[in-house]
Design an enzyme around this catalytic site. Structure first.
Site, mmCIF file in Angstrom:
data_model
loop_
_atom_site.group_PDB
_atom_site.id
_atom_site.type_symbol
_atom_site.label_atom_id
_atom_site.label_comp_id
_atom_site.label_asym_id
_atom_site.label_seq_id
_atom_site.Cartn_x
_atom_site.Cartn_y
_atom_site.Cartn_z
ATOM 1 N N CYS A 101 0.850 -1.191 0.000
ATOM 2 C CA CYS A 101 0.000 0.000 0.000
ATOM 3 C C CYS A 101 0.886 1.241 0.000
ATOM 4 C CB CYS A 101 -0.880 -0.016 1.246
ATOM 5 S SG CYS A 101 -1.983 1.398 1.377
ATOM 6 N N HIS A 143 -9.424 -4.046 -0.853
ATOM 7 C CA HIS A 143 -8.363 -3.242 -0.242
ATOM 8 C C HIS A 143 -8.752 -1.751 -0.241
ATOM 9 C CE1 HIS A 143 -3.888 -2.240 0.251
ATOM 10 N NE2 HIS A 143 -4.425 -1.070 -0.076
ATOM 11 N N GLU A 144 -9.228 -1.274 -1.397
ATOM 12 C CA GLU A 144 -9.564 0.157 -1.501
ATOM 13 C C GLU A 144 -10.813 0.498 -0.682
ATOM 14 O OE1 GLU A 144 -7.309 1.926 -2.587
ATOM 15 O OE2 GLU A 144 -6.171 0.509 -3.793
ATOM 16 N N HIS A 147 -10.061 1.219 2.815
ATOM 17 C CA HIS A 147 -9.558 2.579 3.082
ATOM 18 C C HIS A 147 -10.700 3.549 3.370
ATOM 19 C CE1 HIS A 147 -5.270 2.349 2.519
ATOM 20 N NE2 HIS A 147 -5.355 1.828 1.313
HETATM 21 ZN ZN LIG Z 1 -3.854 0.955 0.209
#
Ligand SMILES: [Zn+2]
Length: 178
Positions: A101, A143-144, A147
């Site tokens: 990341c 993953h995004e 966030h």
């Molecule tokens: Zn990331």
């Protein structure tokens, strides 16, 4: 358009905050932000970036996919915008694979992710998309999306034994065939 963004790193409070939905997709200032973020991702050749990483606490991110050393079978998908994403359903099964990341430079983790996800989101034109992603795109999407909810990949690793620093990872994992 040549845009540069400062990428916030772990420790910045925005990375730990659940972001607000985008209220007006058609807002010209928001559309300009999208253009800048898209060109940023294209310049960096990254697989994606989420708004909170560049200091915007809103629920959107850029996704892309291309084959690379670690994911030789990743599909070629040019960067696109995902706004106000939701996971509608997901596989029971998870697969672990390595992630990194931009907000946690120098560290890699073996992260379990659902093998497929059914998602709904808005495009930058305000159209609703419902689609199933699997494999690499499902991984990057999860993953995004994390966030936008204040989570990072190291929260998902099952053991600190499944973390590696970049230099060791490059030698021990990236260069090894599966
Ligand atoms: Zn990331």
């Amino acid at each position: 358009m040549n845009a540069d963004f400062h990428i916030h790193q772990l420790g910045h409070p925005l990375l730990r905050q659940s972001a607000e939905p985008v209220a007006d997709v058609n807002d010209p200032a928001f559309q300009a932000q999208l253009d800048q973020l898209l060109s940023f991702v294209i310049d960096k050749g990254g697989m994606g970036i989420a708004a909170p990483q560049v200091g915007i606490s809103r629920r959107f991110f850029i996704l892309s996919s291309h084959a690379n050393a670690r994911y030789p079978y990743a599909p070629d998908v040019p960067p696109f915008v995902v706004i106000n994403p939701e996971i509608l359903a997901h596989a029971d099964s998870v697969t672990k694979d390595w992630e990194g990341c931009l907000s946690l430079p120098g560290i890699r983790g073996l992260v379990p992710r659902y093998d497929w996800i059914d998602v709904r989101y808005l495009t930058r034109d305000g159209e609703t998309v419902e689609i199933r992603y699997e494999g690499f795109l499902a991984r990057v999407f999860q993953h995004e999306l994390d966030h936008t909810e204040g989570r990072v990949f190291i929260d998902r690793v099952e053991s600190t034994l499944e973390l590696m620093m970049e230099q060791e990872w490059q030698t021990r994992v990236a260069r090894q065939p599966d």
